[in-house]
Design a protein around this motif. Structure first.
Motif, mmCIF file in Angstrom:
data_model
loop_
_atom_site.group_PDB
_atom_site.id
_atom_site.type_symbol
_atom_site.label_atom_id
_atom_site.label_comp_id
_atom_site.label_asym_id
_atom_site.label_seq_id
_atom_site.Cartn_x
_atom_site.Cartn_y
_atom_site.Cartn_z
ATOM 1 N N TYR A 9 17.266 2.700 -0.430
ATOM 2 C CA TYR A 9 16.498 1.908 0.370
ATOM 3 C C TYR A 9 15.378 1.450 -0.175
ATOM 4 O O TYR A 9 14.783 1.948 -1.170
ATOM 5 C CB TYR A 9 16.283 2.258 2.015
ATOM 6 N N THR A 10 14.659 0.466 0.309
ATOM 7 C CA THR A 10 13.456 -0.121 -0.185
ATOM 8 C C THR A 10 12.425 -0.198 0.881
ATOM 9 O O THR A 10 12.767 -0.680 1.982
ATOM 10 C CB THR A 10 13.769 -1.333 -0.946
ATOM 11 N N ALA A 11 11.267 0.152 0.581
ATOM 12 C CA ALA A 11 9.999 -0.186 1.585
ATOM 13 C C ALA A 11 8.986 -0.822 0.728
ATOM 14 O O ALA A 11 8.475 -0.636 -0.166
ATOM 15 C CB ALA A 11 9.427 1.081 2.146
ATOM 16 N N VAL A 12 8.416 -2.009 1.366
ATOM 17 C CA VAL A 12 7.421 -2.781 0.758
ATOM 18 C C VAL A 12 6.067 -2.313 1.385
ATOM 19 O O VAL A 12 6.024 -2.373 2.562
ATOM 20 C CB VAL A 12 7.638 -4.384 0.776
ATOM 21 N N LEU A 13 5.022 -1.931 0.663
ATOM 22 C CA LEU A 13 3.797 -1.447 1.067
ATOM 23 C C LEU A 13 2.619 -2.359 0.560
ATOM 24 O O LEU A 13 2.808 -3.140 -0.578
ATOM 25 C CB LEU A 13 3.400 -0.065 0.705
ATOM 26 N N THR B 54 5.779 4.904 6.839
ATOM 27 C CA THR B 54 4.346 5.216 6.794
ATOM 28 C C THR B 54 4.105 6.273 5.783
ATOM 29 O O THR B 54 5.090 7.300 5.647
ATOM 30 C CB THR B 54 3.854 5.854 8.223
ATOM 31 N N VAL B 55 3.054 6.079 4.737
ATOM 32 C CA VAL B 55 2.548 6.793 3.923
ATOM 33 C C VAL B 55 1.705 7.938 4.395
ATOM 34 O O VAL B 55 0.658 7.369 5.023
ATOM 35 C CB VAL B 55 2.217 6.217 2.737
ATOM 36 N N SER C 229 2.999 1.005 6.907
ATOM 37 C CA SER C 229 1.565 1.340 6.632
ATOM 38 C C SER C 229 1.166 2.587 5.752
ATOM 39 O O SER C 229 1.948 3.164 5.660
ATOM 40 C CB SER C 229 1.021 1.796 8.217
ATOM 41 N N VAL C 230 -0.018 2.529 5.388
ATOM 42 C CA VAL C 230 -0.579 3.662 4.446
ATOM 43 C C VAL C 230 -2.032 4.169 5.195
ATOM 44 O O VAL C 230 -2.268 3.634 5.865
ATOM 45 C CB VAL C 230 -1.090 2.769 3.249
#
Length: 328
Positions: free
Chosen positions: A42-46, A97-98, A130-131
């Motif tokens: 999968y891919t997550a955009v941060l 979330t990171v 979110s970070v």
């Protein structure tokens, strides 16, 4: 056909075959090291990495179910690729979330699978990621503001502040002592504060336990409001008609006021006369009572009146025949 011994073979061909076998073996090892068996990518955009690094874990509800495989920068966004166990299904509203794992600076990616259906394109958009709050960002954002300050003016302000505190220390000391006494009072009443908090918790628990009853009462209230709303037209019509009736009665009273006033005056005179003749009326009632009783006794045996009288008050039974001269 007998096989040739190694020393009889062409060294050049043997070297080429050995190199090809070594290359194939290296490719297989590389494929096995990069392939993710039983996982889905999968891919997550941060907005930024937030300290996340490749190789750190991916957790779902606090359980490690994968790892971060790659982190790349695309324009002003960071694209994080991660592998997740195939038994984890990500819905259309999945969030990422990171989070900080330890004080030493390790992180992990927390994935919250939610929503119906499947995750579109296997990518979690930046709107649902979110970070963590980064201290470095705070320092960097505050550095510009500090650079804009005038150091000489700041030093002068601190000097004035120190001198003001020194001149007003006699006034400040009682205030600080009052704060200390207040703290001591709060500390000494800790049991009462604890009892208050316990009672508040009991009230909260009672409200939570009565949640269904409260909701039911609110539903009943809604039903009453809905019924009143549905009958608003009828209530309005009733009020309008009542108002019209009141106006009609007012007009009737107003139109008959001239006739009612003499009638009420005569009625008052009759009542006054009856009050004046109260003694005579009372005597009449006293006298009429025995007479009415005697009449009731005389007429109570049948459709006749019982009377007792001697001759000549009442004529005898043979008077009529003697007058006709036909008595037998």
């Amino acid at each position: 056909m007998p096989m040739k011994p190694m020393n009889a073979r062409d060294p050049f061909k043997v070297g080429l075959v050995a190199i090809a076998l070594l290359g194939l073996l290296g490719g297989v090892v590389l494929f096995l090291s990069l392939a993710n068996f039983g996982t889905t990518s999968y891919t997550a955009v941060l907005e930024h990495t937030g300290g996340l690094r490749a190789g750190e874990s991916v957790q779902v509800h606090g359980v490690t179910k994968g790892e971060v495989t790659a982190i790349e920068l695309e324009e002003d966004r960071v694209v994080v690729e991660f592998a997740l166990d195939s038994d984890i299904e990500l819905g259309s509203r999945t969030e990422a979330t990171v989070k900080v794992a330890t004080l030493l600076g390790t992180h992990y990616l927390e994935v919250d699978p939610s929503g119906a259906g499947e995750l579109a394109d296997g990518t979690i958009p930046v709107e649902r990621t979110s970070v963590p709050y980064n201290l470095q960002d705070v320092i960097e954002s505050g550095a510009g503001a500090l650079e804009e300050l005038d150091p000489e003016l700041l030093a002068e302000s601190l000097t004035q502040f120190a001198s003001t505190l020194g001149a007003t220390q006699e006034e400040i000391r009682p205030a600080l002592e009052g704060v200390a006494r207040l703290s001591e009072s709060v500390a000494s009443r800790s049991d009462q504060v604890g009892a208050l908090l316990t009672a508040a918790r009991s009230v909260t628990d009672q409200l939570a336990a009565s949640n269904a009853d409260i909701i039911e009462m609110m539903k009943q209230t809604n039903l009453v409001v809905a019924e009143v709303t549905s009958r608003r037209q009828a209530i309005h019509r009733l009020l309008v008609e009542t108002t019209e009736l009141a106006r009609a009665l007012e007009s009737i009273v107003e139109s008959t006021r001239g006739k009612l006033q003499p009638a009420l005056r005569d009625l008052n005179e009759v009542i006054a006369f009856l009050n004046q003749q109260d003694d005579e009326l009372q005597h009449v009632l006293d006298v009429m009572a025995p007479a009415a009783r005697y009449v009731a006794n005389a007429a109570g045996n049948g459709p006749w009146v019982d009377l007792f009288a001697h001759e000549p008050a009442l004529p005898a039974d043979d008077v009529a025949c003697r007058m006709r001269r036909d008595c037998r």
